[in-house]
Each structure stands twice: as structure tokens, then as C-alpha cells.
Write a protein that holds these residues in place. Structure first.
Motif, PDB file in Angstrom:
ATOM      1  N   ILE A  10      26.513  38.048  95.743  1.00 42.34           N
ATOM      2  CA  ILE A  10      26.697  38.267  97.184  1.00 42.34           C
ATOM      3  C   ILE A  10      28.184  38.419  97.502  1.00 42.34           C
ATOM      4  N   GLU A  11      29.013  37.582  96.853  1.00 41.42           N
ATOM      5  CA  GLU A  11      30.461  37.647  97.058  1.00 41.42           C
ATOM      6  C   GLU A  11      30.999  39.036  96.663  1.00 41.42           C
ATOM      7  N   GLN A  12      30.603  39.515  95.492  1.00 42.34           N
ATOM      8  CA  GLN A  12      31.100  40.812  95.016  1.00 42.34           C
ATOM      9  C   GLN A  12      30.584  41.961  95.877  1.00 42.34           C
ATOM     10  N   ARG A  76      35.842  31.234 101.272  1.00 42.24           N
ATOM     11  CA  ARG A  76      35.959  30.062 100.408  1.00 42.24           C
ATOM     12  C   ARG A  76      36.822  30.384  99.189  1.00 42.24           C
ATOM     13  N   HIS A  77      36.575  31.554  98.598  1.00 42.45           N
ATOM     14  CA  HIS A  77      37.388  31.966  97.449  1.00 42.45           C
ATOM     15  C   HIS A  77      38.867  32.038  97.843  1.00 42.45           C
ATOM     16  N   ASP A  78      39.145  32.666  98.968  1.00 47.61           N
ATOM     17  CA  ASP A  78      40.539  32.823  99.421  1.00 47.61           C
ATOM     18  C   ASP A  78      41.186  31.466  99.699  1.00 47.61           C
ATOM     19  N   VAL A  98      39.606  29.502  90.197  1.00 48.24           N
ATOM     20  CA  VAL A  98      38.786  29.558  91.418  1.00 48.24           C
ATOM     21  C   VAL A  98      37.371  30.008  91.080  1.00 48.24           C
ATOM     22  N   GLU A  99      37.239  31.043  90.251  1.00 48.07           N
ATOM     23  CA  GLU A  99      35.898  31.499  89.859  1.00 48.07           C
ATOM     24  C   GLU A  99      35.130  30.351  89.190  1.00 48.07           C
ATOM     25  N   GLY A 100      35.855  29.497  88.471  1.00 50.51           N
ATOM     26  CA  GLY A 100      35.207  28.390  87.775  1.00 50.51           C
ATOM     27  C   GLY A 100      34.756  27.271  88.686  1.00 50.51           C
ATOM     28  N   ILE A 101      35.511  26.990  89.745  1.00 49.36           N
ATOM     29  CA  ILE A 101      35.159  25.817  90.573  1.00 49.36           C
ATOM     30  C   ILE A 101      34.409  26.151  91.855  1.00 49.36           C
ATOM     31  N   GLU A 102      34.522  27.389  92.333  1.00 51.29           N
ATOM     32  CA  GLU A 102      34.073  27.661  93.705  1.00 51.29           C
ATOM     33  C   GLU A 102      32.596  27.335  93.962  1.00 51.29           C
ATOM     34  N   HIS A 103      31.760  27.499  92.951  1.00 55.55           N
ATOM     35  CA  HIS A 103      30.328  27.253  93.177  1.00 55.55           C
ATOM     36  C   HIS A 103      29.945  25.791  93.041  1.00 55.55           C
TER      37      HIS A 103
HETATM   38 CO    CO Z   1      35.052  34.136  93.738  1.00 52.27          CO
END
Ligand code: CO
Length: 144
Positions: A10-12, A76-78, A98-103
Motif C-alpha cells: 500500500i505504501e509503494q 510514518r515512514h517520513d 526505517v524499512e526494518g522497523i516501521e511495521h
Molecule cells: Co517504508
């Protein structure tokens, strides 16, 4: 709530539509480094759960639910990138971290990190203070 993997899609998709005006299966596959057949499968799942509509000729269209969550995920990513930047994490680590922790953080933690970012942004003195501590710690590590 979408699963972590659904969140990545969804993010992408939200980013692609915002930046390019459309999201093709091939673009999503490239952005997420996955096989196009995985994208098709996930897109069908997201369609069933009404995050988007998948139309053969028009392509992907996010529903209002999909848009809302997409914006939240991108924000959230930003925010997390900003947070890692402020606390002094090296640039080359930021995106992957960030890709590793965001979820894996609750929205509660995200909101409190938002407060902390605001706390630092409100005064450059606070950032300078933190920097002093970092320099002292780095020095100690180097001398060990
Ligand atoms: Co992200």
C-alpha cells in the motif's frame, strides 16, 4: 489492519500514484524487488479487502480507505526517517533501518516519537545538546 507485507504494498502504490500518477504491476515489482506474480496476487488480496480496485485497462486505483492508510504509512515512514536523522544515525543506514522497523511499532509509539521529533525541532539547542553527548560517547568508544 493490513499485515506488514500489505503495508509495504500500500505504501509503494501510494508513493507511485503520488509521484507518477499511476502504479503498474511492473513498477511495484521493481520498487519492492519481488516477482510480478507476487504483486498480482497481493493486488488481488488488496482488492478483496477494498484497499484498491484492480481494473484490467485502467490499472490500480486506491479506494478512499486505501488512500487514507497509504498517506498514513508514507507519513510514518517520513517521520521515522526524520527521527533517525535527528538522533544522529548515519545517512546510509536510515532508509533500510526505517524499512526494518516501521511495521513493528504501535501507532502509540509512532505518536510519541512524533512528540520527540517536535521536541528537538522546536529548539536547535536541544539538538546541539544531544550532539555533545554523542561526541563524548563516540570519543569514549574510540579510546577503549
Ligand atoms: Co517504508
Amino acid at each position: 489492519m493490513p499485515t506488514p507485507s500489505m503495508e509495504d504494498y500500500i505504501e509503494q502504490i501510494y508513493l507511485l500514484i503520488t509521484n507518477k500518477g499511476y502504479a503498474r504491476v511492473s513498477d511495484i515489482a521493481e520498487a519492492l524487488d519481488v516477482h510480478p506474480s507476487s504483486v498480482t496476487k497481493m493486488v488481488q488480496k488488496l482488492d478483496r479487502e477494498s484497499y484498491l480496485h484492480y481494473e484490467r485497462y485502467r490499472g490500480l486505483v486506491l479506494t478512499s480507505k486505501g488512500k487514507k492508510i497509504g498517506k498514513r504509512l508514507v507519513d510514518r515512514h517520513d517521520l521515522l526517517e526524520k527521527f533517525l536523522m535527528i538522533i544522529g544515525v548515519d545517512k546510509e543506514n536510515i532508509y533500510d533501518d526505517v524499512e526494518g522497523i516501521e511495521h513493528h511499532l504501535s501507532w502509540n509509539s509512532i505518536d510519541r516519537i512524533g512528540d520527540l521529533v517536535q521536541y528537538f525541532e522546536e529548539s536547535t539547542e536541544r539538538i546541539a545538546d544531544l550532539k555533545l553527548i554523542q561526541e563524548k560517547n563516540e570519543e569514549e568508544t574510540a579510546n577503549q
